[in-house]
Scaffold this motif. Structure first.
Motif, PDB file in Angstrom:
ATOM      1  N   TYR A 206       0.845  -1.202   0.000  1.00  0.00           N
ATOM      2  CA  TYR A 206       0.000   0.000   0.000  1.00  0.00           C
ATOM      3  C   TYR A 206       0.879   1.250   0.000  1.00  0.00           C
ATOM      4  N   SER A 207       0.280   2.369  -0.384  1.00  0.00           N
ATOM      5  CA  SER A 207       1.009   3.636  -0.539  1.00  0.00           C
ATOM      6  C   SER A 207       2.295   3.462  -1.346  1.00  0.00           C
ATOM      7  N   PRO A 208       2.230   2.765  -2.503  1.00  0.00           N
ATOM      8  CA  PRO A 208       3.449   2.566  -3.296  1.00  0.00           C
ATOM      9  C   PRO A 208       3.958   3.859  -3.927  1.00  0.00           C
ATOM     10  N   LEU A 209       3.112   4.891  -3.933  1.00  0.00           N
ATOM     11  CA  LEU A 209       3.516   6.207  -4.445  1.00  0.00           C
ATOM     12  C   LEU A 209       3.776   7.195  -3.314  1.00  0.00           C
ATOM     13  N   GLY A 210       4.024   6.667  -2.098  1.00  0.00           N
ATOM     14  CA  GLY A 210       4.316   7.563  -0.980  1.00  0.00           C
ATOM     15  C   GLY A 210       3.186   8.539  -0.713  1.00  0.00           C
ATOM     16  N   ARG A 211       1.941   8.018  -0.756  1.00  0.00           N
ATOM     17  CA  ARG A 211       0.739   8.849  -0.534  1.00  0.00           C
ATOM     18  C   ARG A 211       0.660  10.027  -1.507  1.00  0.00           C
ATOM     19  N   GLY A 212       1.107   9.776  -2.733  1.00  0.00           N
ATOM     20  CA  GLY A 212       1.046  10.812  -3.765  1.00  0.00           C
ATOM     21  C   GLY A 212       2.329  11.596  -3.942  1.00  0.00           C
ATOM     22  N   PHE A 213       3.289  11.399  -3.021  1.00  0.00           N
ATOM     23  CA  PHE A 213       4.540  12.163  -3.078  1.00  0.00           C
ATOM     24  C   PHE A 213       5.287  11.925  -4.382  1.00  0.00           C
ATOM     25  N   GLY A 282      -3.869   4.106  -4.892  1.00  0.00           N
ATOM     26  CA  GLY A 282      -5.223   4.646  -4.861  1.00  0.00           C
ATOM     27  C   GLY A 282      -5.312   5.894  -5.708  1.00  0.00           C
ATOM     28  N   THR A 283      -6.473   6.148  -6.236  1.00  0.00           N
ATOM     29  CA  THR A 283      -6.720   7.400  -6.948  1.00  0.00           C
ATOM     30  C   THR A 283      -8.220   7.638  -7.001  1.00  0.00           C
TER      31      THR A 283
END
Length: 343
Positions: A206-213, A282-283
Motif C-alpha cells: 500500500y502507498s506505493p507512491l508515498g501517498r502521492g509524493f 489509490g486514486t
C-alpha cells in the motif's frame, strides 16, 4: 476494453489477482472530502474494464461509507469479476486509534462488512492492525471459523511483524500481508518480506507512491484540502519535506531518461520486486488511474534498479511513516497464547 494487466498469484492457497490493484480509501476518507459516488463507481467500472480487478477497502474508511460505495458499484454482475479485499480491527475513539482482535469483535465486524458490501463472501479479509492485547492465535482462530463457514475465502494481515506473521500462519494459512512499501518506505525488506517469501505469503504494497509524493513531490501539499490527513504526517512537515524533495528530484531525473513519469517509475520499482508483490495505488481520477496502469509497461534493468535503490535509502528520507498515534508492524507483538483467558 482489452485487458493489458497480467495476473499474479497471491499466497499459496489459490488466490489470483490483477498484478496491480486499486486502493479505494481516498474515495471516501482521509484525503479530503468524500468524492461523488457516481464518479467513483465510474472509476471502479473503468478499472475493472481495464483489467484491474483487485479492489481494496476497509471498514474504517469513512468509517463504513467506502464499503457501502463498493457494494453499490459492484452490482449488476461486476462482483463476479473482482477480487474484493476489506479489513477489520481498527477504530477511532477518544482521539486515538484502537486495534481490536477479540473473537466477538472479529465476527461482528465481518458480518457488518458483508452487509455493507452486500456480498455473501469476502475474498480477502485482513486484520488491519494487530491488537497487542489478544494473542494472534485467538484472532486467527476466529477468522479460520469464518473461512470454514464460507464468509471469508482467504485471510490476510496488515502491518504485522515477522514473528506475528509466523504465529498467525501456524494457525491458518495467511494468503497476503499488506504493508507499506515504496521508494521511501523500505524498512520491510529486512525481515518481513523474507518471512512472507519463506512461508509462501503474497505481499500487497500500500502507498506505493508515498501517498502521492512520487506523483508531484512537495507540490502535493499545495493542492490538498484542509481536511486531508497527509498534512499532519511527519514526512510532509516543512523541514522534512524540503529534505525529501531531493529524493523526488532524483527519481524525476531517472524517469525523464526512461521516458515515463516519476509515479510510473516509482510504481514500476515496486512491481520489479517480484511476482509475489501487488501494489495497490489509490486514486479518484480516471486519468491518474490510466497513468498508474502505464507503470506495468515500464521495464527496469538491474542497473536502473540499483541506481534507484542507491538514492532511496533511509538516510534520504526524513520523518516517520505515521505519527505516534497509530500502530505499525514495529509494535505488533501479541501476548503468548498461554496467557489468554476468554472473557
Amino acid at each position: 476494453m482489452a485487458s493489458t494487466v497480467r495476473r499474479v498469484k497471491l499466497g499459496s492457497q489459490g488466490l489470483e489477482v490483477s498484478a496491480q490493484g486499486l486502493g479505494c480509501m481516498g474515495m471516501s476518507a482521509f484525503y479530503g472530502a468524500p468524492k461523488s459516488e457516481s464518479d467513483m463507481a465510474a472509476l471502479i467500472h473503468h478499472a475493472v474494464g481495464s483489467g484491474v480487478t483487485f479492489l481494496d477497502t476497509s471498514d474504517i474508511y469513512g468509517p463504513h461509507t467506502n464499503e457501502v460505495l463498493l457494494g453499490k458499484a459492484l452490482k449488476g454482475g461486476v462482483r463476479q469479476k473482482v477480487e474484493l479485499a476489506t479489513k477489520f480491527g481498527l477504530s477511532f475513539a477518544d482521539g486515538k486509534w484502537v486495534a481490536q482482535g477479540n473473537p466477538e469483535y472479529v465476527r461482528a465486524a465481518c458480518e457488518a462488512s458483508l452487509k455493507r458490501l452486500d456480498v455473501d463472501c469476502i475474498d480477502l479479509y485482513y486484520q488491519h492492525r494487530i491488537d497487542t492485547r489478544v494473542p494472534i492465535e485467538i484472532t486467527i482462530g476466529e477468522l479460520k471459523k469464518l473461512v470454514e463457514e464460507g464468509k471469508v475465502k482467504y485471510i490476510g494481515l496488515s502491518e504485522a511483524s515477522a514473528s506475528t506473521i509466523r504465529r498467525a500462519h501456524a494457525v491458518h494459512p495467511i494468503t497476503a500481508v499488506q504493508l507499506e512499501w515504496s521508494l521511501w518506505s523500505r524498512d520491510v525488506e529486512a525481515e518481513i518480506v523474507p518471512t512472507c517469501r519463506e512461508l509462501g505469503i503474497g505481499i500487497v504494497a500500500y502507498s506505493p507512491l508515498g501517498r502521492g509524493f512520487f506523483s508531484v513531490g512537495s507540490k502535493l501539499l499545495e493542492n490538498i484540502s484542509k481536511d486531508d490527513s497527509r498534512q499532519y504526517l511527519p514526512r510532509f512537515q516543512p523541514d522534512n519535506l524540503a529534505h525529501n524533495a531531493k529524493l523526488f528530484d532524483r527519481v524525476s531525473e531517472i524517469a525523464q531518461r526512461k521516458g515515463c513519469t516519476p509515479s510510473q517509475l516509482a510504481l514500476a520499482w515496486v512491481h520489479h520486486q517480484g511476482d509475489d508483490v501487488c501494489p495497490i495505488p489509490g486514486t479518484t481520477k480516471i486519468e491518474n488511474f490510466n497513468q498508474n496502469i502505464g507503470a506495468l509497461s515500464v521495464k527496469l534493468m538491474p542497473e536502473e534498479m540499483a541506481e534507484l535503490e542507491l538514492i532511496a535509502t533511509a538516510d534520504n528520507v526524513k520523518g516517520g511513516r505515521y505519527g505516534d498515534n497509530i500502530s505499525t508492524w514495529e509494535n505488533s507483538e501479541t501476548p503468548p497464547l498461554s496467557s489468554w483467558k476468554a472473557a
